[in-house]
Motif scaffolding. Sequence first.
Motif, PDB file in Angstrom:
ATOM      1  N   GLU A   1       0.808  -1.211   0.000  1.00  0.00           N
ATOM      2  CA  GLU A   1       0.000   0.000   0.000  1.00  0.00           C
ATOM      3  C   GLU A   1       0.847   1.269   0.000  1.00  0.00           C
TER       4      GLU A   1
ATOM      5  N   CYS B   1      -7.922  -5.870   7.798  1.00  0.00           N
ATOM      6  CA  CYS B   1      -8.143  -5.552   6.390  1.00  0.00           C
ATOM      7  C   CYS B   1      -6.826  -5.242   5.708  1.00  0.00           C
TER       8      CYS B   1
ATOM      9  N   GLN C   1      -5.007  -3.875   1.865  1.00  0.00           N
ATOM     10  CA  GLN C   1      -5.150  -3.125   0.601  1.00  0.00           C
ATOM     11  C   GLN C   1      -6.444  -2.322   0.525  1.00  0.00           C
ATOM     12  N   GLY C   2      -7.092  -2.111   1.664  1.00  0.00           N
ATOM     13  CA  GLY C   2      -8.282  -1.280   1.731  1.00  0.00           C
ATOM     14  C   GLY C   2      -9.585  -1.981   1.470  1.00  0.00           C
ATOM     15  N   ASP C   3      -9.540  -3.161   0.836  1.00  0.00           N
ATOM     16  CA  ASP C   3     -10.794  -3.821   0.463  1.00  0.00           C
ATOM     17  C   ASP C   3     -10.740  -5.342   0.591  1.00  0.00           C
ATOM     18  N   LEU C   4      -9.725  -5.872   1.242  1.00  0.00           N
ATOM     19  CA  LEU C   4      -9.584  -7.320   1.371  1.00  0.00           C
ATOM     20  C   LEU C   4      -9.628  -7.697   2.849  1.00  0.00           C
TER      21      LEU C   4
ATOM     22  N   CYS D   1     -13.718  -3.573   6.354  1.00  0.00           N
ATOM     23  CA  CYS D   1     -12.718  -2.674   5.766  1.00  0.00           C
ATOM     24  C   CYS D   1     -13.195  -1.231   5.735  1.00  0.00           C
ATOM     25  N   SER D   2     -14.488  -1.016   5.680  1.00  0.00           N
ATOM     26  CA  SER D   2     -15.030   0.334   5.617  1.00  0.00           C
ATOM     27  C   SER D   2     -14.723   1.149   6.869  1.00  0.00           C
TER      28      SER D   2
ATOM     29  N   PRO E   1      -8.527   3.823   3.746  1.00  0.00           N
ATOM     30  CA  PRO E   1      -8.036   3.063   2.590  1.00  0.00           C
ATOM     31  C   PRO E   1      -6.739   3.642   2.055  1.00  0.00           C
TER      32      PRO E   1
ATOM     33  N   LYS F   1      -2.740   1.021  -4.602  1.00  0.00           N
ATOM     34  CA  LYS F   1      -2.262  -0.347  -4.460  1.00  0.00           C
ATOM     35  C   LYS F   1      -1.003  -0.466  -5.311  1.00  0.00           C
TER      36      LYS F   1
END
Length: 361
Positions: free
Chosen positions: A216, A232, A234-237, A247-248, A252, A256
């Motif tokens: 990241e 979490c 990479q912000g979304d995994l 992740c929210s 973030p 990537k």
Amino acid sequence: MRRPLPLFALLCLVSLPACSDSTQGNIRLPEGFHISLLTDQVPGARAMTWGDAGTLFVGSMNAGKVYAVRPDGRVSVVAENLTMPVGVAFHEGDLYVSAVSRVVVLRDIERHLDAPPAPEELPAQFPSETAHGWKFIAFGPDGKLYVPVGAPCNLCRPDRERYANLQRMNTDGSAREVVAYGIRNTVGFTWHPQTHQLWFTDNGRDLLGDDRPNDELNTISRVGEDFGYPDCHQGDLADPEEGRTPCSAFTPPVAKLGPHVAALGLRFYTGDQFPPEYRNNLFIAEHGSWNRSQKIGYRVARVEFNEDGTLKRQSVFAEGWLDADGKVRGRPVDVLVAPDGALLVSDDQNGAIYRISYGKP
């Protein structure tokens, strides 16, 4: 073909037979750029910093030594018998060095390169684990020393006040506080030359396959932000083992950077030698993957931004330390802008510092 040259001039082109085999990487650069070897006498070269008198100080990973590259090209040892002294930071004549569980200071170092002072230990103590325990350090615009503490594992949920965070403290080690949480392992951070906002790389966890998670590129907007580790990546995994919080809930990444590229040192380009479009671009050293079935990284990436500071484009700036057949010829660790506007790149595999310049070689 070698000849005497002034400070920061080309010692030899990387592709020339006269250079050592460790520099035969055929590094590829954009048109008009050239790469040369500044020195290959810095075993395990890692983070770099400038002294006020033009001395380049270089930390190392395995040798236990800290090096000084003098303006005349001579290399000397200014500290030894330290534990993973990767990080170096210069402040008001003193050199600060990270050594896993402690930070030491070499006072008035540039006036004593031939007889370096004994390292003075600051009172601030850090965890002693060597797994992600080596530390890139730097002084921020606020005059404080920033020190990261990585997670002592691939994946775990350690005490968030002690691990997987970025801390800062006064020059004497006092007033220590956590700046950001949820950072698995940052080995590079810097500040934007205009906004003074802090930017950092973070290395993602292992053992989720070749293609996830990405390393990241992050930026800190306020003290106390959480960037997600271990829940979490990479912000979304969401982590399949430790993903307890969505992740929210976390900040973030801005970008990537690629899976397992081992993004380490990064600097904004503030020199005048490169073309104007490179001004305030971010350069990132990618140390390269160690457990991916097909190696990636082993290069220097370039990140461009829009006028409002948002991400514009990512591209490869310098590559060739990894051959097409997977042979590794070098491992970039850190980047640093030289006083003349060139870009230096450290390589711990070859114990080398390279100089990338623009214009006539």
